[in-house]
Design an enzyme around this catalytic site. Structure first.
Site, PDB file in Angstrom:
ATOM      1  N   THR A  42      83.112  -9.156  66.226  1.00  0.00           N
ATOM      2  CA  THR A  42      83.881  -9.220  67.458  1.00  0.00           C
ATOM      3  C   THR A  42      84.987 -10.266  67.383  1.00  0.00           C
ATOM      4  OG1 THR A  42      82.074  -8.414  68.850  1.00  0.00           O
ATOM      5  CG2 THR A  42      83.755  -9.753  69.922  1.00  0.00           C
ATOM      6  N   CYS A  43      84.663 -11.465  66.945  1.00  0.00           N
ATOM      7  CA  CYS A  43      85.643 -12.554  66.988  1.00  0.00           C
ATOM      8  C   CYS A  43      86.897 -12.229  66.187  1.00  0.00           C
ATOM      9  CB  CYS A  43      85.013 -13.840  66.475  1.00  0.00           C
ATOM     10  SG  CYS A  43      86.153 -15.238  66.511  1.00  0.00           S
ATOM     11  N   CYS A  48      88.258 -13.073  69.645  1.00  0.00           N
ATOM     12  CA  CYS A  48      88.984 -14.349  69.660  1.00  0.00           C
ATOM     13  C   CYS A  48      90.321 -14.307  68.932  1.00  0.00           C
ATOM     14  CB  CYS A  48      88.141 -15.455  69.021  1.00  0.00           C
ATOM     15  SG  CYS A  48      86.379 -15.358  69.314  1.00  0.00           S
ATOM     16  N   LYS A  51      92.974 -11.714  70.310  1.00  0.00           N
ATOM     17  CA  LYS A  51      93.288 -12.162  71.673  1.00  0.00           C
ATOM     18  C   LYS A  51      94.186 -13.384  71.641  1.00  0.00           C
ATOM     19  CE  LYS A  51      90.568 -14.964  73.590  1.00  0.00           C
ATOM     20  NZ  LYS A  51      89.295 -15.548  74.064  1.00  0.00           N
ATOM     21  N   ALA A 115      72.500  -0.320  59.867  1.00  0.00           N
ATOM     22  CA  ALA A 115      71.119  -0.562  59.441  1.00  0.00           C
ATOM     23  C   ALA A 115      70.247  -0.750  60.675  1.00  0.00           C
ATOM     24  CB  ALA A 115      71.042  -1.793  58.553  1.00  0.00           C
ATOM     25  N   ILE A 179      87.262 -13.199  80.028  1.00  0.00           N
ATOM     26  CA  ILE A 179      87.965 -12.125  79.331  1.00  0.00           C
ATOM     27  C   ILE A 179      88.945 -11.436  80.278  1.00  0.00           C
ATOM     28  CG2 ILE A 179      87.699  -9.890  78.181  1.00  0.00           C
ATOM     29  CD1 ILE A 179      85.042 -10.895  77.068  1.00  0.00           C
ATOM     30  N   GLU A 182      91.866 -13.926  81.035  1.00  0.00           N
ATOM     31  CA  GLU A 182      92.738 -14.117  79.876  1.00  0.00           C
ATOM     32  C   GLU A 182      93.670 -12.931  79.695  1.00  0.00           C
ATOM     33  OE1 GLU A 182      89.929 -16.971  77.044  1.00  0.00           O
ATOM     34  OE2 GLU A 182      89.790 -14.796  76.869  1.00  0.00           O
ATOM     35  N   GLY A 262      81.556  -7.342  81.760  1.00  0.00           N
ATOM     36  CA  GLY A 262      80.362  -7.843  81.093  1.00  0.00           C
ATOM     37  C   GLY A 262      80.181  -7.262  79.705  1.00  0.00           C
ATOM     38  N   ALA A 341      86.910 -23.306  75.699  1.00  0.00           N
ATOM     39  CA  ALA A 341      88.234 -23.138  76.299  1.00  0.00           C
ATOM     40  C   ALA A 341      88.370 -21.726  76.845  1.00  0.00           C
ATOM     41  CB  ALA A 341      89.329 -23.410  75.275  1.00  0.00           C
ATOM     42  N   HIS A 435     101.320 -42.565  75.482  1.00  0.00           N
ATOM     43  CA  HIS A 435     102.347 -42.266  76.485  1.00  0.00           C
ATOM     44  C   HIS A 435     103.656 -41.837  75.812  1.00  0.00           C
ATOM     45  CE1 HIS A 435     104.369 -42.670  80.348  1.00  0.00           C
ATOM     46  NE2 HIS A 435     105.354 -43.301  79.718  1.00  0.00           N
ATOM     47  N   GLU A 440      96.897 -38.602  78.611  1.00  0.00           N
ATOM     48  CA  GLU A 440      96.695 -40.014  78.916  1.00  0.00           C
ATOM     49  C   GLU A 440      96.025 -40.206  80.276  1.00  0.00           C
ATOM     50  OE1 GLU A 440     100.232 -42.478  80.008  1.00  0.00           O
ATOM     51  OE2 GLU A 440     101.337 -40.628  79.585  1.00  0.00           O
TER      52      GLU A 440
END
Length: 452
Positions: A42-43, A48, A51, A115, A179, A182, A262, A341, A435, A440
């Site tokens: 999937t990733c 991920c 995407k 399998a 999902i 995003e 889902g 994230a 800075h 910061e």
């Protein structure tokens, strides 16, 4: 009893591949792996990686507008979906080849077919071949599900979004999780007219309330037609589009409908229950702290266990499995204080407890600020960032950190190191600010905005 292999892994995603190649490379175990689709899972193939590349692509429209305000002579053109799609497929092919090479160089035998489990030490391939193994690791991941709704098959899921022949002019996204949000931001950035339905009161359930509200307002301000407390009641193919009637009575027609409602663990037809492996309410494989099922020779890691559905967690679980089973070092995967994230626009980075979770456990202090960052304020934009720390009144430990800002994912990775080490609010205070930066603010929050 002799076996064909010491380990047979079912599933070639990030967790399964890592476990297979480390077991083979570090311990000299004989290892085989079966994957019915593409290595990377999937990733890499449908999550991920593609995407995040779409996230990058979608930010350039806003970046070009900002560049003009900064004095650049920029003439924005149209987005070429075919050009992007071609590059995307090339990149995914490259990554899949890397996964294959890693397995090959580690000595893992790969079977490019499905399998299933025949008995506690035997897997059966789609062609009927049976292979025995001392240990079997199930790492088949999860799969997006369509709702139980007439004509739901008119819609697509996150699996299909990368393969559309052309970008729709309009789309309805159903769902309020990360999902859904995003892709609402991605497609909006690519010029698609986006409407989003979520049946709950606020998007991103399970995240900090203040942070999720901040993101929702930003999404609406940037043109996403977000409807909470709303779901699909009916949908039909009409007039070259998909007609949708909502639970609030609204009727609209869209070029596409995407369901992000889902993901369920990939366990159907695996032969698990027949062997006495416990299956949970959502179809997940129930495992103990060491990823072992009720059948001692069979283990499971990753999304198929529905513990924490994150790629780095699946990899960690795979490594812990190898330590436990092949290196004689019983190791529990660590599921505490995991940074993560959400790649909305702006991003959200988060680790630890939300304000709502923490206040139910102990007295806390909340340090929070919201402001226009320098980059936006300079050109008169109203976009704001959010920085928030949840602190224990008793121990002074930072229990949670929540950031809503561009590059929040990068920031939370580094903040996560400190919080995982048990940093206190005073540790943050002692750290000199860099800075001028957005981050910061995390070390200059001196006075709590409230206690709970």
């Amino acid at each position: 009893m002799s076996f064909d292999y010491d380990l047979f892994v079912i599933g070639g995603g990030s967790g399964g591949v890592r476990a297979a190649r480390v077991a083979a490379g570090d311990t000299s175990a004989t290892v085989a792996l079966a994957e019915e689709s593409r290595l990377g899972g999937t990733c890499v193939i449908r999550g991920c990686v593609p995407k995040k590349l779409m996230v990058f692509a979608s930010t350039y429209s806003e970046a070009m507008r900002e560049a003009q305000d900064y004095g650049w002579n920029v003439i924005p053109g149209g987005f070429s979906w075919p050009k992007f799609q071609t590059r995307l497929e090339t990149e995914l092919d490259r990554l899949e080849e890397i996964y294959g090479n890693l397995l090959d160089s580690s000595g893992v035998k790969v079977f490019d077919q499905r399998a299933t489990l025949a008995d506690p030490h035997t897997v059966q391939l789609a062609d009927g071949t049976k292979i025995t193994a001392k240990h079997i690791l199930v790492a088949t991941g999860g799969w997006p599900v369509l709702p139980d709704l007439p004509n739901a098959d008119l819609g697509i899921t996150s699996n299909e979004i990368f393969h559309l022949p052309e970008l729709p002019k309009s789309i309805l996204i159903v769902g309020g999780g990360y999902i859904a949000c995003e892709f609402a931001c991605i497609l909006n950035g690519l010029g698609v007219k986006v409407c989003q339905y979520y049946r709950g009161a606020q998007i991103l359930r399970g995240f900090d309330d203040e942070a999720r509200g901040h993101i929702a307002e930003h999404m609406k301000r940037h043109g996403i037609d977000l409807h909470t407390g709303t779901n699909i009641l009916e949908m039909e193919k009409r007039d070259g589009g998909i007609w949708v009637k909502s639970t609030t009575g609204t009727e609209m027609t869209f070029d596409q409908v995407m369901f992000a409602t889902g993901r369920n663990p990939n366990t159907k037809g695996m032969g698990l229950e027949q062997l006495g492996i416990e299956i949970g309410r959502r179809g997940e494989i129930v495992v103990d702290d060491y990823s072992q099922t009720a059948v001692p020779s069979i283990y499971a890691i990753g999304d198929v266990t529905n513990r924490v559905q994150l790629t780095p967690v699946a990899i960690r679980e795979g490594m812990a499995f190898v330590e436990t089973v092949f290196k004689g070092n019983p190791t529990k995967p660590d599921h505490v204080l995991i940074p993560s994230a959400v790649f909305t626009q702006p991003e959200m980075g988060t680790i630890g407890l939300s304000e709502e979770e923490a206040r139910d456990l102990e007295p806390i202090e909340i340090y929070c600020t919201s402001f226009r960052p320098m980059q936006q304020a300079f050109i008169g934009r109203d976009d704001r960032v959010l920085m928030k720390l949840v602190v224990s009144q008793q121990t002074r430990k930072v229990l949670g950190c929540h950031i809503v800002a561009d590059h929040a994912g990068e920031m939370i990775q580094l903040a996560g190191v400190a919080i995982k080490m048990g940093a206190t609010k005073e540790d943050f205070d002692r750290t000199v600010a860099v800075h001028p930066t957005i981050s910061e603010e995390l070390v200059t929050l001196k006075t709590p905005v409230r206690t709970a």
